[in-house]
Motif scaffolding. Structure first.
Motif, PDB file in Angstrom:
ATOM      1  N   GLY A  68       0.758  -1.191  -0.008  1.00 55.72           N
ATOM      2  CA  GLY A  68       0.105  -0.144   0.144  1.00 55.72           C
ATOM      3  C   GLY A  68       0.779   1.154  -0.106  1.00 55.72           C
ATOM      4  O   GLY A  68       1.849   1.386   0.407  1.00 55.72           O
ATOM      5  N   ASP A 123       8.789   4.890   4.900  1.00 55.96           N
ATOM      6  CA  ASP A 123       8.026   5.361   4.141  1.00 55.96           C
ATOM      7  C   ASP A 123       6.708   6.044   4.328  1.00 55.96           C
ATOM      8  O   ASP A 123       6.343   6.919   3.586  1.00 55.96           O
ATOM      9  N   SER A 124       5.861   5.428   5.281  1.00 49.54           N
ATOM     10  CA  SER A 124       4.809   5.809   5.410  1.00 49.54           C
ATOM     11  C   SER A 124       4.174   5.728   6.831  1.00 49.54           C
ATOM     12  O   SER A 124       5.177   5.049   7.923  1.00 49.54           O
ATOM     13  N   GLU A 146       7.435   0.679  -2.466  1.00 48.75           N
ATOM     14  CA  GLU A 146       6.936   1.972  -1.844  1.00 48.75           C
ATOM     15  C   GLU A 146       7.896   3.023  -1.961  1.00 48.75           C
ATOM     16  O   GLU A 146       7.858   4.164  -1.369  1.00 48.75           O
ATOM     17  N   ASP A 179       6.463   6.566  -1.903  1.00 55.82           N
ATOM     18  CA  ASP A 179       6.211   7.277  -0.628  1.00 55.82           C
ATOM     19  C   ASP A 179       7.705   7.498  -0.191  1.00 55.82           C
ATOM     20  O   ASP A 179       7.764   8.443   0.553  1.00 55.82           O
TER      21      ASP A 179
HETATM   22 MG    MG Z   1       4.651   1.979   3.450  1.00 60.74          MG
END
Ligand code: MG
Ligand code: NAD
Length: 291
Positions: free
Chosen positions: A22, A55-56, A81, A84
């Motif tokens: 995601g 990253d997130s 990813e 991101d």
């Molecule tokens: Mg992530």
């Protein structure tokens, strides 16, 4: 002052599903990681941090906050990813700090060892390790929970923490800090997150035993236990669609948290100000959580 009940969006949320792992950039609404709000005050000047899942989500919020507090930051994430991660690296570098991108799969012991070595080389040492990466895939029945899925959850959430900590300890000077992201799931596991909840309890237990082992060396080990937080983890298989649409609605604040709301906890646990806090778990669950 701001009313916490109206600070971020409330459910119902739009139905949405992304392939694992995601991207924050493709969520509606977009998670707030503190990009425009976090203000530093020099709490981590000169520190050197490695954050997995940087990253997130919570890892990204910690990465932004650490850089704004004066730390150099290396982040690990999965190759999928990259978009991101690029945003995070740019935000770290905007602060005039080193931002190091070290993608790769943590389910591999040799990669975990190399990740620590690469971070130490790029940062010129290491004094903060944040074991934050996680896999959460909901499965309604134990009959449908495959050995492969169970193993992937254990490798990502437990083995990687063990391998990374083992590789990092020899580099960490007194004053260093290790932080795990555990969960309310460690205390109050959901019926459809059996494998995941086991790992979050393991993150908690590891935090407490390692705090005892590393205390005499001057290394503190703590954990953060979030409740429902709006991150990619939840939209790529972490929840059923029904639960996702109503996500966070059952907390007293009536909404899920956003990663930015937990950033200061990761800062506090890394900062020398918190020098008597070790073996502790800091909750941020919007009203529920601890036993
Ligand atoms: Mg992530
Ligand atoms: P997230 O999806 O933003 O972060 C999870 C990260 O884990 C991903 O960005 C990915 O980079 C990383 N990851 C997953 N598998 C990996 C692998 N095999 N190799 C390398 N990296 C891998 O979601 P998040 O919610 O910020 O998750 C961060 C931590 O927070 C996790 O440990 C999760 O268990 C915990 N947590 C989340 C919530 C929540 O409601 N979002 C609640 C409690 C705890």
């Amino acid at each position: 002052m701001q009313d916490p009940t109206s600070k971020h969006p409330k459910p119902p949320f739009e139905e949405q599903k992304q392939p694992f792992p995601g991207l924050a950039g493709e969520m509606t609404p977009k998670p707030d990681h503190g990009e425009t709000s976090y203000k530093g005050s020099g709490r981590l000047v000169g520190r050197k941090a490695l954050i997995t899942g940087g990253d997130s989500g919570m890892g990204r919020a910690a990465a932004i906050a650490y850089a704004r507090e004066g730390a150099d930051v290396a982040i690990n994430y999965l190759p999928d990813e990259e978009s991101d991660a690029r945003e995070v690296i740019a935000l770290i570098q905007d602060e005039g700090r080193k931002g190091i991108a070290l993608p790769g799969d943590l389910r591999d012991e040799a990669f975990c060892e190399k990740l620590v070595e690469d971070a130490v080389k790029a940062l010129g040492g290491l004094d903060i390790l944040v074991n934050n990466a996680g896999r959460q895939q909901q499965v309604g029945s134990i009959s449908e929970l495959t050995t492969e899925a169970f193993d992937a959850t254990m490798k990502t959430n437990i083995y990687a923490m063990f391998w990374l900590t083992k590789a990092a300890v020899i580099h960490l000077p007194p004053g260093s800090s290790i932080i795990q992201t555990t969960s309310v799931q460690a205390y109050d596991p959901s019926e459809n997150l059996v494998d995941y909840a086991i790992t979050k309890a393991a993150n908690l237990s590891f935090t407490k035993s390692m705090a005892k082992q590393l205390g005499p060396k001057g290394i503190r080990v703590n954990g953060v236990a979030p409740g429902p937080v709006w991150t990619p983890l939840q939209v790529c298989g972490g929840q059923t669609m029904d639960k996702l649409v109503e996500f966070g609605g059952d907390t007293p604040l009536g909404r899920p948290g956003h990663p930015a709301e937990l950033a200061s906890i990761y800062v506090q646990l890394a900062d020398n100000d918190a020098s008597f806090a070790t073996g502790q778990i800091y909750g941020a669950a919007g009203g529920g959580g601890h036993p």
